[in-house]
Design a protein around this motif. Structure first.
Motif: not given
Length: 475
Positions: A104-119
């Motif tokens: 698994l990897r954390l998707v590098m997206e700027e945090y906006t308050g929603s749950l971070p995504n995994l790939s």
């Protein structure tokens, strides 16, 4: 009737004795299969189990070590099983799972308050091996103690806990008992993995209840001899073009190539060390080519005990604000996203975390009451070499926290003959790094362009390296 009652009582007592013996062998644990994770689209394309194993303490339940177990995606019935430890000490094994060798990897997206995504990570080591990622020592990640005394631990106690963990985990997973087993880890685990390997070997030789089919061990960017590692920083910096020839010669001569305990009356040495710090200030020591960022959870400094050396002021020089065009330019931002993910209730429920066991999850717990007892782990390498265990020691060559030249130096100090001379190893037609193999079945490899630790920066090269080595093929 009296005789019958006595026989019945005797049988009952014998039953209790057998029950106590059997309960000692049974793992005091909890485990659950995880098929979905918040942030990952759809069912997981691999088999994940999470759980706890109770170790240590008078009741054998005080310390609850949390683990993530992922079955090999190839042939779990025959493929090797790895125990994976992340360094620190006090850094969660989730670091190894999400940033280094897991699927698994954390998707590098700027945090906006929603749950971070995994790939999905196509370069996971679980392609060819089953891996147990353990949060160790207690207090790390989701591992916890039922008593305050349980948190008082150190190199020796935590290693014993891991041996207990493995024994109980294997009893609960008998289908893996005969698989080849390897202890593995990175960074500070260079102190404890060799000891854990020795404890397993000693237990097998002593005829313990459970024979663990240990074949060897794997270490990435391992801290091994802190004095040597400190003294190799200057030649490493010179070799990488970070300091001038003139400064290198001056500091080498004025300090006598000893930068660990500097004589306060040696004015020239102190002056040269100050010049050295100015040259390397602002570098990201985890990877000298990457930007230094001052947010999130930075990589831990190697814990080497109380010492006065050229590295003691790293925090003063390195943790300073640096402008960046975007937080996404900084690899460390993933550490911040991980804390946002793990501290979400839906994630904790999915992972089956015991409610109320810990507060805020931290990637690296820096305030553990932990004793750094192993100041040099070379003796364990010597012991394991004599017993014929295989080992893979690899280093990212752009890591300035544990420079590869220091790792190469202590390996050379073992004085084993070379059976495969220094050469490049190739991945898809390109040089992945350089390697050398010794007669004690130890393979040393550098990972070109890798940092601290190598798989985080060069996943494709590292899975190729691991796959060849675990298959007992030349790199």
């Amino acid at each position: 009737m009296a005789g019958s009652a006595e026989k019945l009582l005797l049988c009952f007592n014998m039953f209790l004795v057998h029950l106590q013996l059997w309960s000692f062998l049974l793992p005091i644990s909890y485990s659950a299969t995880v098929t979905y994770l918040p942030g990952f689209q759809g069912p997981l394309p691999f088999e994940l189990e999470t759980g706890y194993v109770g170790v240590g303490g008078e009741s054998e339940e005080d310390v609850q070590l949390f683990y993530y177990f992922i079955k090999s995606e190839k042939n779990p019935k025959k493929d090797p099983v790895l125990l994976w430890l992340t360094g620190g000490p006090g850094c969660s094994s989730l670091s190894g799972l999400l940033y280094e060798i897991g699927p698994l990897r954390l998707v590098m997206e700027e945090y906006t308050g929603s749950l971070p995504n995994l790939s999905y990570n196509p370069y996971s080591w679980t392609k060819v091996a089953s891996i147990i990622f353990v949060d160790s020592p207690v207090g790390t990640g989701f591992s916890y103690s039922r008593s305050s005394q349980g948190y008082q631990t150190g190199d020796f106690e935590s290693s014993k806990h891991l041996y207990q963990f493995l024994s109980k985990w294997m009893i609960g997973h008998p289908e893996f008992v005969e698989n080849p087993f390897y202890a593995a880890g990175d960074s500070y685990s260079g102190r404890t993995v060799p000891l854990v390997t020795k404890l397993i070997s000693d237990g097998n030789e002593a005829g313990s209840e459970l024979f663990i089919n240990i074949k060897g061990y794997i270490l990435g960017n391992p801290t091994t001899d802190p004095v040597l590692e400190s003294n190799k920083l200057v030649p490493y910096a010179h070799g990488m073009g970070l300091i001038s020839d003139e400064l290198y010669e001056s500091v080498k001569n004025s300090c006598g190539e000893n930068y660990v305990q500097i004589d306060p009356t040696n004015v020239q040495c102190l002056k040269d060390i100050q010049s050295f710090h100015k040259c390397i200030s602002g570098l990201n020591t985890a990877h000298i080519l990457e930007p230094l960022c001052d947010f999130g959870s930075p990589k831990p400094k190697e814990r080497v005990g109380d010492r006065r050396s050229l590295t003691q002021n790293y925090k003063e020089y390195f943790l300073v604000p640096h402008p960046s065009n975007s937080v996404l330019d900084c690899r460390d931002y993933a550490y911040y996203l991980t804390e946002c993910w793990t501290n979400d209730n839906s994630v904790r429920n999915a992972l089956h975390i015991h409610k109320g066991s810990i507060g805020k999850w931290q990637r690296c717990h820096r305030d553990l009451p932990y004793s750094h007892e192993i100041q040099n782990s070379i003796q364990y390498h010597v012991n394991l070499s004599k017993k014929g265990y295989r080992s893979l020691i690899y280093s990212g060559d752009h890591d300035m926290m544990v420079p590869f030249v220091a790792t190469e130096a202590w390996i050379k100090s073992l004085n084993y003959s070379i059976i495969d001379e220094w050469r490049s190893w190739i991945v898809e037609g390109q040089i992945g790094g350089y390697t050398r193999t010794y007669s004690n079945r130890m393979t040393f490899a550098t990972v070109k362009g890798g940092g601290h630790t190598a798989p985080e920066f060069k996943p494709k090269e590292c899975i190729a390296m691991f796959n060849r080595w675990i298959s007992e093929e030349p790199l």
